[in-house]
Design a protein around this motif. Structure first.
Motif, short mmCIF file in Angstrom:
data_model
loop_
_atom_site.label_atom_id
_atom_site.label_comp_id
_atom_site.label_asym_id
_atom_site.label_seq_id
_atom_site.Cartn_x
_atom_site.Cartn_y
_atom_site.Cartn_z
N ILE A 1 -3.63 -8.89 5.64
CA ILE A 1 -3.36 -9.96 4.67
C ILE A 1 -3.60 -11.32 5.31
O ILE A 1 -4.24 -12.20 4.72
CB ILE A 1 -1.92 -9.83 4.12
CG1 ILE A 1 -1.79 -8.54 3.31
CG2 ILE A 1 -1.55 -11.05 3.29
CD1 ILE A 1 -0.40 -8.23 2.83
N GLU A 2 -3.15 -11.47 6.55
CA GLU A 2 -3.39 -12.74 7.24
C GLU A 2 -4.89 -12.95 7.45
O GLU A 2 -5.42 -14.05 7.28
CB GLU A 2 -2.68 -12.75 8.60
CG GLU A 2 -3.01 -14.01 9.38
CD GLU A 2 -2.24 -14.15 10.68
OE1 GLU A 2 -1.29 -13.39 10.89
OE2 GLU A 2 -2.60 -15.04 11.46
N ASP B 1 -10.28 -16.65 3.58
CA ASP B 1 -10.25 -17.40 2.31
C ASP B 1 -10.12 -18.89 2.56
O ASP B 1 -10.79 -19.71 1.93
CB ASP B 1 -9.07 -16.94 1.46
CG ASP B 1 -9.47 -15.88 0.46
OD1 ASP B 1 -10.64 -15.46 0.49
OD2 ASP B 1 -8.62 -15.48 -0.34
N ARG C 1 -7.40 -11.74 5.65
CA ARG C 1 -8.02 -12.14 4.37
C ARG C 1 -7.72 -13.59 4.05
O ARG C 1 -8.59 -14.34 3.61
CB ARG C 1 -7.45 -11.29 3.24
CG ARG C 1 -8.29 -10.11 2.86
CD ARG C 1 -8.37 -9.95 1.35
NE ARG C 1 -9.24 -10.97 0.77
CZ ARG C 1 -9.91 -10.82 -0.35
NH1 ARG C 1 -9.81 -9.69 -1.02
NH2 ARG C 1 -10.66 -11.79 -0.82
N SER C 2 -6.49 -13.98 4.29
CA SER C 2 -6.08 -15.33 3.92
C SER C 2 -6.79 -16.37 4.80
O SER C 2 -7.17 -17.43 4.32
CB SER C 2 -4.56 -15.47 4.05
OG SER C 2 -3.92 -14.48 3.28
N ARG D 1 -3.09 -12.45 -1.12
CA ARG D 1 -3.43 -13.52 -0.19
C ARG D 1 -2.15 -14.28 0.11
O ARG D 1 -1.56 -14.87 -0.79
CB ARG D 1 -4.43 -14.51 -0.81
CG ARG D 1 -5.87 -14.09 -0.70
CD ARG D 1 -6.30 -13.69 -2.05
NE ARG D 1 -7.75 -13.60 -2.19
CZ ARG D 1 -8.31 -12.64 -2.90
NH1 ARG D 1 -7.56 -11.70 -3.43
NH2 ARG D 1 -9.61 -12.62 -3.06
N GLN D 2 -1.73 -14.23 1.35
CA GLN D 2 -0.53 -14.95 1.75
C GLN D 2 -0.79 -15.57 3.11
O GLN D 2 -0.75 -14.88 4.11
CB GLN D 2 0.65 -13.98 1.90
CG GLN D 2 1.17 -13.45 0.59
CD GLN D 2 2.02 -12.22 0.81
OE1 GLN D 2 2.34 -11.84 1.94
NE2 GLN D 2 2.38 -11.57 -0.28
N PRO D 3 -1.07 -16.87 3.14
CA PRO D 3 -1.25 -17.50 4.45
C PRO D 3 -0.01 -17.26 5.30
O PRO D 3 1.10 -17.30 4.80
CB PRO D 3 -1.41 -18.98 4.11
CG PRO D 3 -1.85 -19.00 2.68
CD PRO D 3 -1.23 -17.81 2.04
N ARG E 1 -14.95 -18.15 -4.50
CA ARG E 1 -14.20 -16.90 -4.36
C ARG E 1 -14.80 -16.04 -3.25
O ARG E 1 -15.97 -16.17 -2.95
CB ARG E 1 -14.20 -16.13 -5.68
CG ARG E 1 -13.20 -16.72 -6.69
CD ARG E 1 -13.24 -16.01 -8.02
NE ARG E 1 -14.54 -16.15 -8.64
CZ ARG E 1 -15.23 -15.14 -9.17
NH1 ARG E 1 -14.74 -13.91 -9.11
NH2 ARG E 1 -16.39 -15.34 -9.73
N ASP F 1 -10.04 -6.00 -2.28
CA ASP F 1 -9.76 -7.16 -3.12
C ASP F 1 -8.38 -7.11 -3.77
O ASP F 1 -7.93 -8.08 -4.36
CB ASP F 1 -10.84 -7.30 -4.20
CG ASP F 1 -12.04 -8.07 -3.66
OD1 ASP F 1 -11.82 -8.95 -2.82
OD2 ASP F 1 -13.17 -7.77 -4.07
#
Lengths: 346, 827
Positions: free
Chosen positions: A229-230, A236, A232-233, B489-491, A248, B485
């Motif tokens: 998750i980190e 992003d 991906r973030s 999303r979590q910074p 996107r 996908d």
């Protein structure tokens, strides 16, 4: 000036009125100067009047003195205003210069940073905001650093992905910037967040989209508690910064021996905003990087505890990104050093 | 790898979605799909027709007058221009009024005086392939008048997959169908054929077995884990039925005959490479897997002769090699129209040996591609059975009830432990055992919780997933099935890097900003150079792409000069470029042999090559851009020296020293002294030579007549100081006094010596010394020149008096007269 039995304050008021009209009626700098001397000069009317101040009774002195100062200030302001009006009028009515100012001016040389360097710098700056530093490594690598440490067996089809320039049995021109991952981990303990821009080499003959050497930027983050998750973030964050808010990303499964899971990262095509064009082959997406969570086998190779540390890694081609961004149709233009090309990026 | 969507649907009934949707799902969950191609759209009006009569056109040699039976009451006249039209054969036919794909409508018309009603079509005209050499002959069981699209199982769509090296299981339709099958259905299952089954009893052996009159021997177990053989006798070789041809065509394969098609079908369906030998042509009715003998000859199916070495693995009969193991069959044992008896091979050849065989013969085939990456060794029996059953269904014959099975038994399926807690740590997902199972069970992973540890899920990996060997591999399966996908999303908070910025990067930035501020463009180049004037230290590439790019550069300048020549060829005269890059050389001394388990440090220490970061620039042409109001003379030596002085000062890497000798102690010297005229500026630093600059020898460049002299410089990056060492100096409180001093002296004395002497002679009051005029000519004696200097004096604590300054100047003059034999002209 006759006193006519009027008080000093009354006379000062008269001086003020006459002075203002004298200044306002002046039509050039000389007349303004005359008025200044007459009213504000060392022996002008105001000075004369103020010299009488000492003869006044004590109780009238303060108020009359203030009046004198006020009148003086007012006349000075009026004078400056009139002077600037006169100058503005003079400038406006000045005869036009005989010089043709449409003649080109004297310039310095144009100059410029290479478009690929621009892209590299911009990428590095964005990642700097989330704690990354910049590392480098050698361009001649051992096969161990280039392949083995990255979980790529030498006698395996995965090595076919890199058609390699060898210099000796075990020495080669690095096929990617990924060996910098191994070097950084061998030399440092986590937390690691590094970017490694640099030249890589593959045996691709020159054509419009291939060069035997090209730039790549490697990224590596290793610490306790880094998860997908980190990862991906962070990607992003970069994409939004680099390609613009609203861009996107799309992650697709892929294969790199040194990451597991591995992902290819697409961004919405920044030329057609995702509606489909020739650049994105009608898909609306453009592939910009290979990435993934660091394979524990890589941690094992560099002596990290793969139970303690996790991380992510990614690699992208600033040359390709520059070509997309500036719509450069042929990779050879990047390496020809043509002045007509370089000046477009000055 | 191309897959046919019709084939996928046959394997996984209930698979939902259009071809494009299926492609998107594959891309997002498994592997990239490069392209989706529709096949056979717009064929509605085209029918299967038979050419009943074919006769030469009376007025044209190349045209044929055909009577065509398209299932109507009467025969139709068609003029055909194809060379391969044959009486009695079947072809696709477009009647008048119907159209080809793309909308071209066919009409009745006269061709060279003969009426033609419609058209017989080629593969290309139908949008099915590239072959336009003749009309498409339909071999198989067709009904005249039948819709062509229906007969060919069209329309279809082709997915062009971009296979990654790990997912070899997706090189077949069953593998792709598994990824796309509905999670709640039976998964992907090959449908049975319309024919007899084959349940073999196996004749087993570790290194050899014999059954049905055939013997199979594995001589070298390293090269082949297992060899399965099946015997089918009494077959009839001929064209395959149309459904099979359609399957193969849909996957981009060309139908050949029913036996070869059957093996190809199983390859494309199940990923098992098979080979059929003509049993009658096997000497001694035996096959042996062995190393090729040195010099052994073999002609492969493609008609190429190979002379082999023992690196290659072959299948041999009792006498000679008959096939390249895992790569390609031999011509001599090939199945032909006369073949009646077959030996079908389904083997597990070793990946590395297959790679060596393929490399040694320069071949890369569908079979070698799969063997190199590893086949499903647990799926071989079902694959050979499927092939035998298909042959029985389409070529007749009888299968020997005994199959042969030589080698080690198939490996047990791998079991890999997956910790639920690890999913949380690496993926950040909080999944239950049930959720994990739901994600990966549909693609063949069996799961069971470990009895003693509820965190651990024991996952049985299916045989076709040889790439899944570790927990990390299973995490990827979970992640991609979950959907990349679908991750939130979590910074997250982060700790900044413990790795300091590398110094070279800062140095390169300083160089770039300085040279750009002086009006230069940054160039980038590929660091390859031609052999040319070869230097000893030059490093050749072992396999260069071209002679022009055969070596690694030892200096930047020659590459930049190449850029200058390129710009000249485009008509540019004013060229100002720089580059920051790497140069390469050899290390002195012998490097020790490395043990196989050498540490990374040992490997670096044993590197026979060295590299160094440098920057270089070239300047040629006008000093300033052309302007109507002033002259712009060409760049000269003093522009070069000035730039080098500025670089040396601002980057803090040393001083400009005219006579400094090249530094031999360095690993890489500046090897291009020969590129530069004698007017060379060497820049010396604390650690020795840091760079050189000068005018480029005219003989070293291919300069057009209109070009200007070229100046160049090259410097090491590492002596550049990136630390900010500036310190404030208090501003002067008292006025300065300046005195000009002009004198003549011998031309052999350098300006640098004069300046040193002046500075040495003057007290600390002297704050600056500047040369403002140089004169050589009639007004001074021959062999001498006149120099004029401005000396500035200042005291930090008082206003200097004239006598004080006079005294200081006198001291300087005495010293100059004594040491350098100067004659004062004025002061």
């Amino acid at each position: 000036m006759a006193t006519d039995g009027r008080s000093l304050r009354e006379r000062l008021e008269e001086i003020r009125q006459r002075g203002i009209s004298a200044i306002r009626s002046a039509t050039d700098r000389d007349e303004v100067e005359q008025a200044r001397v007459e009213y504000l000069g060392r022996s002008g009317l105001i000075s004369q009047a103020m010299s009488e101040l000492r003869d006044l009774p004590v109780e009238e002195k303060p108020e009359t003195g203030q009046t004198g100062n006020r009148v003086k200030g007012e006349l000075e302001t009026t004078l400056e205003l009139r002077l600037s009006e006169i100058e503005a009028a003079a400038a406006a009515s000045a005869p036009t210069t005989s010089v043709d100012l449409t003649l080109p001016g004297r310039r310095s040389w144009r100059d410029g940073i290479h478009p690929v360097t621009r892209v590299i710098d911009e990428i590095c700056e964005i990642f700097r905001e989330i704690g990354f530093t910049v590392a480098t490594g050698p361009e001649i690598e051992s096969d161990w650093h280039n392949f083995t440490a990255l979980n790529i067996p030498l006698d395996h089809p995965a090595a076919d992905m890199h058609d390699t320039f060898y210099l000796a049995d075990d020495r080669l021109l690095r096929t990617h910037t990924s060996p910098v991952q191994a070097r950084v981990m061998l030399a440092h303990e986590p937390p690691i967040r590094v970017l490694a821009p640099g030249l890589c080499f593959r045996r691709d003959p020159w054509d419009a989209s291939h060069a035997p050497a090209f730039e790549q930027i490697e990224g590596l983050a290793v610490d306790e508690g880094i998860d997908f998750i980190e990862f991906r973030s962070a990607i992003d964050f970069f994409v939004q910064r680099f390609f613009g808010a609203g861009t996107r990303t799309r992650f697709r499964p892929s294969y790199f021996p040194f990451t597991e899971p591995s992902a290819e990262v697409d961004v919405t095509c920044f030329l057609c905003d995702g509606s489909g064009c020739s650049t994105c082959k009608g898909t609306g997406w453009i592939e910009i990087m290979g990435s993934g969570m660091v394979n524990p086998a890589v941690f094992d190779a560099v002596g990290y505890d793969s139970e303690k540390y996790t991380g992510y890694a990614f690699g992208m081609g600033p040359g390709r990104i520059a070509m997309l961004r500036y719509r450069i149709p042929d990779i050879r233009l990047l390496y020809e050093g043509d002045v007509s090309f370089l000046e477009q990026f000055g | 790898m191309d897959v046919s969507v019709n084939w996928l649907r046959a394997l996984a009934p209930g698979m939902q979605g259009s071809a494009t949707e299926l492609a998107d799902r594959l891309s997002l969950q498994a592997i990239p799909v490069d392209r989706v191609v529709s096949v056979g759209d717009g064929l509605e009006g085209i029918v299967v027709a038979r050419v009943v009569e074919a006769a030469r056109h009376p007025d044209a040699d190349r045209l044929t007058l055909c009577k065509v039976d398209a299932g109507r009451d009467e025969l139709i006249d068609v003029v055909c221009g194809a060379p391969n039209v044959e009486q009695g054969a079947l072809y696709p036919y477009v009647p008048p009024g119907e159209s080809l794909p793309g909308g071209f409508v066919i009409e009745s018309r006269k061709i060279r005086g003969e009426m033609s009603h419609g058209m017989l079509c080629s593969e290309k005209e139908l949008g099915l392939g590239r072959d336009s050499g003749g009309i498409l002959r339909l071999d198989g069981e067709f009904t005249v008048g039948q819709g062509f699209a229906e007969a060919m199982a069209l329309p279809d769509a082709r997915l062009e997959l971009d296979l990654t090296p790990n997912r070899i299981d997706l090189a077949c339709h069953l593998g792709v169908a598994r990824e796309l099958a509905p999670d709640d259905g039976p998964g992907a299952v090959p449908p049975p054929f319309d024919g007899p089954g084959w349940d073999a009893s196996w004749a087993d052996g570790v290194s050899e077995a014999e059954a049905g009159g055939v013997r199979i021997v594995i001589e070298d177990a390293d090269r082949c884990n297992r060899y399965l053989g099946a015997i089918v006798r009494g077959i009839t070789v001929g064209p395959s039925p149309e459904w099979l041809q359609a399957r193969l065509r849909g996957a981009g394969a060309r139908p050949i005959n029913n036996v070869v098609d059957a093996t190809n079908y199983v390859l494309l369906e199940l990923n098992q490479p098979l080979h059929a030998f003509d049993l009658a042509r096997l000497g001694g009715s035996e096959v042996r897997v062995r190393a090729a003998e040195a010099g052994e000859k073999l002609r492969t199916l493609d008609g190429v002769d190979h002379e082999l070495t023992p690196v290659a693995t072959v299948i041999a009969d009792a006498e000679t090699a008959i096939a390249l193991a895992g790569v390609m069959g031999g011509e001599d044992s090939e199945v032909t129209l006369d073949t009646t008896d077959l030996l079908i091979e389904c083997a597990a050849f070793d990946p590395r040996h297959t790679r060596h065989t393929a490399r040694a013969t320069g071949l890369a085939t569908d079979a070698s591609y799969r063997f190199e990456r590893g086949i499903d060794e647990t799926g071989q029996e079902s694959a050979i059975r499927r092939c035998v059953e298909l042959i029985l269904a389409i070529a007749g014959g009888v299968a020997d009830s005994n199959g042969l099975r030589v080698g080690s038994p198939p490996p047990a399926n791998r079991v890999v432990a997956l910790r639920i807690s690890r999913i949380g740590r690496v993926l950040g997902l909080d999944l239950s055992v049930e959720e994990v199972t739901r994600l990966i069970a549909p693609i063949g992973f069996d799961t069971r919780p470990k009895a003693v540890d509820s965190d651990v899920l024991l996952v049985t990996v299916p045989g076709w997933r040889g790439d899944v060997t570790t927990e990390a591999d299973l995490l990827e399966e979970v992640a991609r099935r979950f959907g990349y996908d679908a991750f939130p999303r979590q910074p997250r908070s982060f700790r900044p890097s413990a790795v300091p910025d590398c110094a070279d990067r800062g140095r390169a930035d300083e160089v770039r900003s300085l040279l750009v501020s002086r009006g230069l463009y940054e160039a980038r180049s590929v660091p390859f150079v031609p052999a040319g004037r070869s230097a000893e230290s030059r490093i050749p590439l072992l396999k260069p792409l071209s002679a022009a790019e055969g070596f690694l550069r030892t200096d930047l300048i020659p590459v930049l000069l190449g850029r200058v020549e390129h710009n000249w060829s485009r008509g540019h005269r004013d060229i100002r470029l720089f580059e920051v890059g790497t140069v390469f050389g050899r290390r002195a001394g012998d490097q020790a042999e490395l043990p196989a388990d050498a540490t990374p440090e040992q490997r670096d220490a044993a590197n026979p090559f060295s590299e160094e970061r440098r920057f270089a620039f070239v300047l040629t042409g006008a000093r300033l851009p052309v302007h109507w109001g002033s002259e712009s003379p060409d760049t000269d030596m003093w522009d070069l020296v000035g730039l080098v002085e500025e670089l040396a000062e601002e980057l803090g890497f040393g001083t400009v020293e005219p006579g400094l000798e090249p530094d031999e102690s360095s690993e890489r010297t500046f090897g291009f002294d020969s590129w530069l005229d004698e007017a060379v500026v060497h820049v010396g630093g604390n650690g020795g030579l840091t760079g050189v600059a000068g005018r480029v020898r005219a003989t070293m460049i291919d300069a057009p007549r209109w070009s200007a002299p070229v100046f160049a410089g090259e410097f090491r990056l590492d002596p550049i100081q990136t630390e900010d060492q500036r310190e404030y100096q208090s501003l002067p409180q008292y006025p300065a006094v300046s005195r000009d001093l002009a004198f003549t002296l011998a031309t052999s004395v350098s300006v640098a010596d004069v300046e040193r002497t002046i500075r040495a002679a003057a007290p600390p009051l002297l704050t600056s010394v500047r040369l403002f005029d140089v004169y050589e000519g009639d007004k001074v004696e021959e062999g001498r020149r006149s120099l004029a200097w401005r000396l500035v004096f200042r005291a930090p604590d008082r206003t200097l008096t004239d006598p004080e300054v006079d005294g200081a100047v006198a001291g300087v003059v005495h010293r100059l007269e004594d040491d350098l034999d100067v004659r004062i002209r004025a002061s």
